[in-house]
Design a protein around this motif. Structure first.
Motif, PDB file in Angstrom:
ATOM      1  N   ASP A 114      -6.015  -1.749   5.126  1.00 23.66           N
ATOM      2  CA  ASP A 114      -6.688  -0.698   4.356  1.00 23.66           C
ATOM      3  C   ASP A 114      -7.158   0.436   5.265  1.00 23.66           C
ATOM      4  N   ALA A 115      -7.539   0.092   6.506  1.00 25.81           N
ATOM      5  CA  ALA A 115      -8.056   1.099   7.431  1.00 25.81           C
ATOM      6  C   ALA A 115      -6.953   2.010   7.966  1.00 25.81           C
ATOM      7  N   VAL A 116      -5.768   1.448   8.225  1.00 27.81           N
ATOM      8  CA  VAL A 116      -4.702   2.265   8.818  1.00 27.81           C
ATOM      9  C   VAL A 116      -3.872   2.993   7.765  1.00 27.81           C
ATOM     10  N   ASP A 149      -6.496 -14.174  10.144  1.00 28.10           N
ATOM     11  CA  ASP A 149      -7.271 -14.345   8.911  1.00 28.10           C
ATOM     12  C   ASP A 149      -6.866 -13.300   7.872  1.00 28.10           C
ATOM     13  N   ALA A 150      -6.641 -13.729   6.638  1.00 25.91           N
ATOM     14  CA  ALA A 150      -6.123 -12.848   5.593  1.00 25.91           C
ATOM     15  C   ALA A 150      -7.075 -11.694   5.276  1.00 25.91           C
ATOM     16  N   ALA A 151      -8.369 -11.991   5.119  1.00 27.01           N
ATOM     17  CA  ALA A 151      -9.335 -10.933   4.803  1.00 27.01           C
ATOM     18  C   ALA A 151      -9.414  -9.915   5.925  1.00 27.01           C
ATOM     19  N   PHE A 152      -9.338 -10.380   7.153  1.00 28.53           N
ATOM     20  CA  PHE A 152      -9.378  -9.498   8.318  1.00 28.53           C
ATOM     21  C   PHE A 152      -8.162  -8.569   8.347  1.00 28.53           C
ATOM     22  N   PRO A 163     -15.740  -4.035   5.505  1.00 35.22           N
ATOM     23  CA  PRO A 163     -16.225  -5.202   4.760  1.00 35.22           C
ATOM     24  C   PRO A 163     -15.367  -6.449   4.975  1.00 35.22           C
ATOM     25  N   GLY A 164     -14.061  -6.285   5.049  1.00 34.29           N
ATOM     26  CA  GLY A 164     -13.194  -7.442   5.241  1.00 34.29           C
ATOM     27  C   GLY A 164     -13.383  -8.098   6.592  1.00 34.29           C
ATOM     28  N   TYR A 165     -13.599  -7.293   7.609  1.00 32.30           N
ATOM     29  CA  TYR A 165     -13.887  -7.844   8.939  1.00 32.30           C
ATOM     30  C   TYR A 165     -15.197  -8.618   8.913  1.00 32.30           C
ATOM     31  N   LEU A 166     -16.232  -8.012   8.334  1.00 30.35           N
ATOM     32  CA  LEU A 166     -17.538  -8.675   8.258  1.00 30.35           C
ATOM     33  C   LEU A 166     -17.467  -9.957   7.429  1.00 30.35           C
ATOM     34  N   ARG A 219       0.823  -1.211   0.000  1.00 34.60           N
ATOM     35  CA  ARG A 219       0.000   0.000   0.000  1.00 34.60           C
ATOM     36  C   ARG A 219       0.853   1.255   0.000  1.00 34.60           C
ATOM     37  N   GLY A 220       2.132   1.072  -0.329  1.00 33.91           N
ATOM     38  CA  GLY A 220       3.047   2.207  -0.453  1.00 33.91           C
ATOM     39  C   GLY A 220       3.519   2.771   0.857  1.00 33.91           C
TER      40      GLY A 220
END
Length: 360
Positions: A318-320, A309-312, A166-169, A88-89
């Motif tokens: 993405d959030a941070v 978990d990868a999606a989590f 969304p990834g957490y859900l 994410r750079g």
């Protein structure tokens, strides 16, 4: 601007000798537990409570292998976040700080300052915000920074909740679907959240209970869509401590009521946790499992913890990422939830009743 990510969680004893110091630190924290003697006597009373509770708690930890896996899991989660940031750079370091065991939040803040960090992003690994969990961690960061003002000003960014990601859900829903796939079709889904004293919600305006309910409202339709059927579900609150009133019903009471109503298959979802520890491995798996079977529930299961978990972890990265890049404070100052892409809160904050962040 040089930035770093501080990842915090509850912490837990790594052996029998650490149980009493862990309990002392926990019961000394007035954000987490306000003992009735008041602020002045909190510390000595916390020491007394810790001494009394330590033998029983140590025996419980012995039943799950002698130690809490939380510190190890948190470090693995932090490492997973660190592995995802370059894509994410971002080349920021990731530092771990536990609330009640080592490495402490104070130690993590000191490391950041010694490294010349100018922007510190703080992620507490609790999906929903509570004064007693995320708020306590954020206050600990703010206090340490205030104590170390000689190190210069540090821009801080707190991420108070991530249950809407969304990834957490997606990750949570997948675990629920998997657990229900191994259960009878008529299994009841019991969401079990860590409880808080009722006055936190009623008097202090803690948004935690509302956010727990919202999480369930976001998860159930996803699970029902995958399974193609409606589910029977309810919410209860676990881990009550002391004689004061807590959110209810308790998980024990809920299991009793469900058994009395004829439920024979039960799947428990620890909705406020992202890794295994005493509350899942002992309280749910052993205590509640034994209770359920004694009451005639023949199928008792728990959803697996998210852990790494990868999606989590992708969702957390993405959030941070925007905060680490310095893209502004991507959260509402009043309701504490992430702002949408446009930067304007889409919630009616004046009506939502959520408190301003106490660490501001």
């Amino acid at each position: 601007m040089k930035s770093a990510l501080l990842v915090s969680s509850f912490g837990g004893p790594r052996g029998r000798s650490e149980v009493e110091p862990f309990l002392r630190a926990l019961f000394s924290d007035r954000d987490a537990i306000r003992l009735p003697a008041g602020a002045i006597l909190q510390a000595p009373l916390a020491s007394w409570v810790a001494r009394r509770r330590a033998p029983r708690s140590a025996d419980q930890y012995a039943r799950i292998g002698g130690a809490s896996p939380m510190a190890k899991t948190t470090k693995a989660q932090a490492a997973g976040l660190g592995d995802r940031l370059p894509a994410r750079g971002i080349s920021s370091p990731v530092i771990v700080g536990m609330r009640y065991t080592s490495p402490t939040i104070a130690h993590a803040v000191d490391r950041a300052l010694e490294a010349g960090i100018e922007r510190l992003v703080v992620l507490a690994l609790y999906p929903q915000y509570s004064i007693s969990t995320s708020g306590s961690a954020f206050n600990a960061v703010a206090r340490r920074l205030a104590e170390r003002r000689g190190g210069g000003e540090v821009e801080t960014h707190f991420i108070p909740a991530f249950y809407r990601l969304p990834g957490y859900l997606q990750a949570m829903a997948a675990r629920i679907v998997r657990a229900l796939g191994d259960a009878p079709d008529d299994a009841h889904l019991l969401f079990s959240a860590h409880g808080v004293p009722l006055r936190y919600v009623r008097r202090l305006g803690d948004p935690y209970a509302r956010q727990i309910q919202e999480t369930i409202g976001l998860l159930l339709p996803r699970v029902e869509t995958v399974l193609g059927r409606e589910l029977s579900a309810s919410l209860a609150w676990q881990s009550r401590v002391g004689p004061i009133r807590w959110l209810g019903p308790s998980t024990e009471e809920a299991i009793g009521s469900l058994a009395a109503s004829g439920v024979s298959a039960l799947v428990v979802v620890p909705i406020s946790f992202v890794c295994d520890h005493l509350e899942t491995l002992y309280e749910i798996d052993i205590e509640y499992g034994d209770l359920a079977r004694d009451l005639g529930i023949t199928h008792f299961a728990r959803t697996k913890a998210l852990d790494t978990d990868a999606a989590f972890l992708d969702a957390l990265a993405d959030a941070v990422a925007p905060a680490l890049r310095g893209a502004g404070r991507a959260l509402c100052e009043i309701c504490l939830l992430p702002l949408p892409a446009g930067g304007e809160c889409d919630r009616t904050c004046r009506e939502c009743g959520y408190p301003r962040a106490p660490w501001r």
